[in-house]
Design a protein around this motif. Structure first.
Motif, short mmCIF file in Angstrom:
data_model
loop_
_atom_site.label_atom_id
_atom_site.label_comp_id
_atom_site.label_asym_id
_atom_site.label_seq_id
_atom_site.Cartn_x
_atom_site.Cartn_y
_atom_site.Cartn_z
N GLY A 214 1.15 -1.45 0.33
CA GLY A 214 -0.38 0.00 0.30
C GLY A 214 0.55 1.71 0.16
O GLY A 214 0.45 2.29 0.53
N TYR A 215 1.82 1.48 0.02
CA TYR A 215 3.09 2.19 -0.26
C TYR A 215 2.56 3.28 -1.14
O TYR A 215 2.77 3.21 -2.65
N THR A 216 2.77 4.58 -0.63
CA THR A 216 2.28 6.00 -2.16
C THR A 216 3.55 6.28 -1.39
O THR A 216 3.71 7.33 -0.65
N TYR A 217 3.37 7.59 -2.69
CA TYR A 217 4.36 8.77 -2.47
C TYR A 217 3.62 9.73 -3.59
O TYR A 217 3.54 9.71 -4.23
N ASN A 218 2.82 10.90 -3.04
CA ASN A 218 2.71 11.73 -3.03
C ASN A 218 3.08 13.19 -2.50
O ASN A 218 4.18 13.92 -1.71
N TYR A 219 2.51 14.27 -3.66
CA TYR A 219 3.57 15.49 -3.61
C TYR A 219 2.31 16.96 -2.79
O TYR A 219 0.61 15.98 -3.26
N TYR A 220 2.54 17.63 -2.24
CA TYR A 220 1.95 19.22 -1.94
C TYR A 220 2.44 20.49 -1.96
O TYR A 220 3.43 20.49 -1.33
N GLU A 221 1.62 20.39 -2.89
CA GLU A 221 2.40 22.00 -3.47
C GLU A 221 1.63 23.13 -2.96
O GLU A 221 0.66 22.78 -2.25
N ASP A 222 2.31 24.82 -3.95
CA ASP A 222 1.22 25.80 -3.28
C ASP A 222 1.77 25.05 -1.23
O ASP A 222 0.11 26.65 -0.68
N LEU A 223 2.30 24.99 -0.63
CA LEU A 223 2.12 25.35 0.75
C LEU A 223 2.14 26.65 1.46
O LEU A 223 2.78 27.54 1.31
N THR A 224 1.34 26.74 2.71
CA THR A 224 1.71 28.01 3.99
C THR A 224 2.48 26.56 4.93
O THR A 224 1.69 25.14 4.97
N PRO A 225 2.93 27.48 6.04
CA PRO A 225 3.37 27.10 7.62
C PRO A 225 1.50 26.16 8.03
O PRO A 225 2.00 25.57 8.48
N LYS A 226 0.95 27.22 8.13
CA LYS A 226 -0.68 26.67 8.45
C LYS A 226 -1.07 26.24 8.01
O LYS A 226 -1.45 24.38 8.55
N ARG A 227 -1.12 25.87 6.50
CA ARG A 227 -1.54 24.26 5.52
C ARG A 227 -0.97 23.12 6.02
O ARG A 227 -0.99 21.61 6.09
N VAL A 228 0.15 23.03 5.91
CA VAL A 228 1.13 21.98 5.79
C VAL A 228 1.01 21.20 7.61
O VAL A 228 1.26 19.87 7.40
N VAL A 229 0.97 21.63 8.26
CA VAL A 229 0.80 21.95 9.90
C VAL A 229 -0.41 20.23 10.16
O VAL A 229 -1.47 19.57 9.64
N GLU A 230 -2.22 21.98 8.88
CA GLU A 230 -3.54 20.99 9.33
C GLU A 230 -3.16 19.69 8.18
O GLU A 230 -3.44 18.57 8.58
N LEU A 231 -1.78 18.88 6.54
CA LEU A 231 -1.96 18.35 6.73
C LEU A 231 -1.68 17.15 6.90
O LEU A 231 -1.70 16.21 7.38
N VAL A 232 -0.44 17.34 8.31
CA VAL A 232 -0.32 16.55 8.85
C VAL A 232 -1.44 15.86 10.06
O VAL A 232 -1.02 14.51 10.25
N GLU A 233 -2.29 17.02 10.43
CA GLU A 233 -3.15 16.81 11.50
C GLU A 233 -4.19 15.64 10.93
O GLU A 233 -4.55 14.67 11.43
N MET A 234 -4.49 15.76 9.60
CA MET A 234 -5.37 14.85 8.78
C MET A 234 -4.37 13.32 8.34
O MET A 234 -5.61 12.63 8.57
N LEU A 235 -3.06 12.76 8.65
CA LEU A 235 -2.57 11.86 8.07
C LEU A 235 -2.29 11.50 9.39
O LEU A 235 -2.77 9.87 9.44
N ARG A 236 -2.25 12.24 10.67
CA ARG A 236 -2.47 11.51 11.76
C ARG A 236 -3.58 11.04 12.45
O ARG A 236 -3.96 9.84 12.40
N ARG A 237 -4.88 11.40 11.49
CA ARG A 237 -6.39 10.44 12.31
C ARG A 237 -6.23 9.78 10.55
O ARG A 237 -7.39 9.38 10.67
N GLY A 238 -5.32 9.54 10.03
CA GLY A 238 -5.96 8.22 9.42
C GLY A 238 -6.53 8.90 7.81
O GLY A 238 -7.38 8.18 7.12
N GLU A 239 -6.61 10.70 7.56
CA GLU A 239 -6.83 10.69 6.36
C GLU A 239 -5.94 11.14 5.26
O GLU A 239 -5.40 10.85 5.50
N THR A 240 -7.13 10.95 3.92
CA THR A 240 -6.04 10.95 2.99
C THR A 240 -6.19 12.68 2.63
O THR A 240 -7.76 12.98 1.67
N PRO A 241 -5.33 13.31 2.29
CA PRO A 241 -5.51 14.84 2.03
C PRO A 241 -5.90 14.86 0.75
O PRO A 241 -4.86 13.95 0.09
#
Length: 277
Positions: A214-241
């Motif tokens: 199930g390995y994945t390797y994804n790009y997340y672009e046009d980031l801001t400091p606030k948005r990258v923290v939100e992405l981390v928390e989505m991953l922590r909850r098991g969500e797929t950003p």
């Protein structure tokens, strides 16, 4: 007899050789600062930049040549498929994809025992596999988190604030670069250009939570400091950003607000009739 310029050059070369020999002897007599993990920590070895640290190996309980390691049955089938692409006398050509497969199987990093196993499969000395694993920074030789967050550090992303993105991640997770969080979920590293300069700054997320299948390797672009923290928390909850650009005004690599040029079919060049060609 040598001309004066040649004699001067010879003396300088002899002087350099003598100095180099003295320095080498001093290094041989000095105790190694990385003779053990404890000594390495005491001397600040682990605070080296990641690329420098990866040139070394220190045996540890979870990373030494005596560990039993082998590909799973499913991954061994993938190994055989990889080898089928190369002549039987060039099996070493499969070292890179096999290292990648081993890294996925082992939770995001390649222990020395896995390198030895690959060397046996392809029929080469282990050093030939070590050379590849230490050359490419994409192969992790120390533990990483189940989500390994790689911040692009090349010039376009740096100009667009990649250092702020990295600082936000490190502060939010409470780690230093290449450290793993206490829950084993996250680690933060640096990667060079990932080819999305138009959408800088960006990160790549290597997801090892589901193993090699199930390995994945994804790009997340046009980031801001606030948005990258939100992405981390989505991953922590098991969500797929959502992958790709995180700017709601952009579509893929298009400009914010939509296209302003090339809105219709391009006109043919006036010099000739394309339909007559």
């Amino acid at each position: 007899m040598l001309p004066p310029a040649a004699r001067l050059a010879a003396r300088r070369l002899l002087g350099l050789a003598s100095a180099s020999a003295s320095q080498s002897a001093a290094r041989r007599l000095s105790p190694s600062p990385i003779s053990s993990p404890a000594a390495a920590a005491a001397t600040g070895y682990f605070s080296r930049t990641f690329s420098s640290a990866l040139n070394y190996h220190i045996d540890s309980p979870d990373n030494n040549p005596n560990m039993p390691w082998e590909f799973t049955k499913a991954n061994m089938e993938k190994v055989n498929e990889i080898l089928s692409h190369y002549p039987s006398n060039y099996k070493q050509s499969g070292i890179i994809p096999m290292l990648d497969l081993a890294q996925q199987q082992h939770g995001g990093w390649v222990p020395v025992a896995a390198m030895d196993a690959i060397a046996k499969i392809v029929g080469v000395a282990p050093i030939r596999v070590y050379e590849v694993a230490t050359f490419y920074s994409m192969f992790n030789r120390t533990k990483v988190g189940k989500y390994h967050l790689l911040v692009c550090g090349t010039t376009p992303c740096m100009i667009r604030g990649s250092r702020d993105i990295e600082d936000a991640l490190l502060k939010h997770l409470g780690v230093k670069r290449n450290e793993v969080t206490s829950d084993g979920l996250f680690s933060v590293g640096e990667m060079e250009c990932m080819g999305c300069c138009v959408n800088a700054p960006m990160i790549a997320v290597a997801d090892y939570t589901k193993g090699s299948d199930g390995y994945t390797y994804n790009y997340y672009e046009d980031l801001t400091p606030k948005r990258v923290v939100e992405l981390v928390e989505m991953l922590r909850r098991g969500e797929t950003p959502p992958r790709g650009t995180q700017n709601p005004e952009r579509k893929n690599c298009g400009p914010a607000g939509g296209m302003t040029t090339l809105l219709g079919e391009p006109k043919p060049p006036p010099c000739r009739d394309l339909d007559a060609c």
